[in-house]
Design an enzyme around this catalytic site. Sequence first.
Site, PDB file in Angstrom:
ATOM      1  N   ASP A   1       0.843  -1.195   0.000  1.00 12.86           N
ATOM      2  CA  ASP A   1       0.000   0.000   0.000  1.00 12.86           C
ATOM      3  C   ASP A   1       0.881   1.249   0.000  1.00 12.86           C
ATOM      4  OD1 ASP A   1      -2.167  -1.679   0.193  1.00 12.86           O
ATOM      5  OD2 ASP A   1      -2.372  -1.462   2.366  1.00 12.86           O
ATOM      6  N   LYS A   2       0.338   2.331  -0.513  1.00 12.08           N
ATOM      7  CA  LYS A   2       1.091   3.580  -0.621  1.00 12.08           C
ATOM      8  C   LYS A   2       1.678   4.004   0.719  1.00 12.08           C
ATOM      9  CE  LYS A   2       0.650   8.429  -2.032  1.00 12.08           C
ATOM     10  NZ  LYS A   2      -0.228   9.460  -2.630  1.00 12.08           N
TER      11      LYS A   2
END
Length: 369
Positions: free
Chosen positions: A188-189
């Site tokens: 995930d970012k």
Amino acid sequence: MPSKNMLPKGQRRRTVKPEYRATRGVEPASPPVIPVLEMDDEAEDRIHAFTAAAEAAGLRLDQYLAQAIPDISRARVQLLIEHGQVRVNGQTAKAKLKLQGGEQVEIEGAPHPPPLHAFAEDIPLTLLHEDKHLAVIDKPAGMTVHAGSGATEDERNHGTLVNALLHHFNKLSQVGGELRPGIVHRLDKQTSGIIVVAKDDSTHRKLSDMFAARELEKTYIALVHGRLPKDNITVNLPIGRDLVRRTRMTTRRSADSEGVRPAVSHIKVLKRIHSPQYGDFTLVEVRIETGRTHQIRVHLQALGHPVVGDTLYGAPHHVGQPLATLSLDRNFLHAARLVFVHPQTKKELRIESPLPKDLEEFLAAIDAD
């Protein structure tokens, strides 16, 4: 204010058991199947005209188009509508327009964006391992792994891990396509830590098979809100897309629903922290057998202990008393260790990444109190 589900005044002592028994075990009526529209993406300047199906009655315009056009997201539909590229009965329409079925709909331009090609950018990378077949990167929080399929050259296609990889390496695998060269798996970012990149197609395919067969040991460090009561917990809850809030995943859908997949996380308590000023926290190590979207975040939320900083899944924006608060502009989640057998050399690789400075400082602040 009375609930809309309450019986009318004067009838509230009446039993509803007969109605309940009559519907118990009866499957609710299935929603109508929306016919798929076959649309040509090649002509950017053409107008696609069609008649809304009768099954569209009662649906919003953006809902109908997202279901009727293959492989198009609702966000893309809304973008077309916002740009005035969708007309209903000759009038520019809004996304919330309720259809009755039979309307004449026109879409100007290609429903899908043109293919995106990733490009190189001079962005620093931290290498944990590199050989001629693969590389292991320590990804910082805030960096997206690759641009989304709806991105354009000037939107969300800068500053990604792929942009950096194309600058640093002469060759990357092409199994994932031009938008995702070398990318075997994702983080995930706002999650930092270890990610593996393939340099050739053979290594990419072998790594993908290893991920699918759960032959890699992936361990994360997370700080969660509250005090986990047990030292070791295994969460075996399937995960699927939240049908109400589409940016989230959930464990609350039936395991046999479409798109819901098994997910297993093993959680081990490393430290319990009680801070009079900031509250209770638990530092945990999480080993995942599967790699579902947002898996660790969703499983910890399901336990009632969201990851610190993860406001999407219920964590507060700030912790502490009104006059002394701490905040974290990312998730306290870090991919700390990866153990696997090299797909080409057959030697075991044990890669570790220390906690980033911002997480160390946050942990020290609450632990010192």
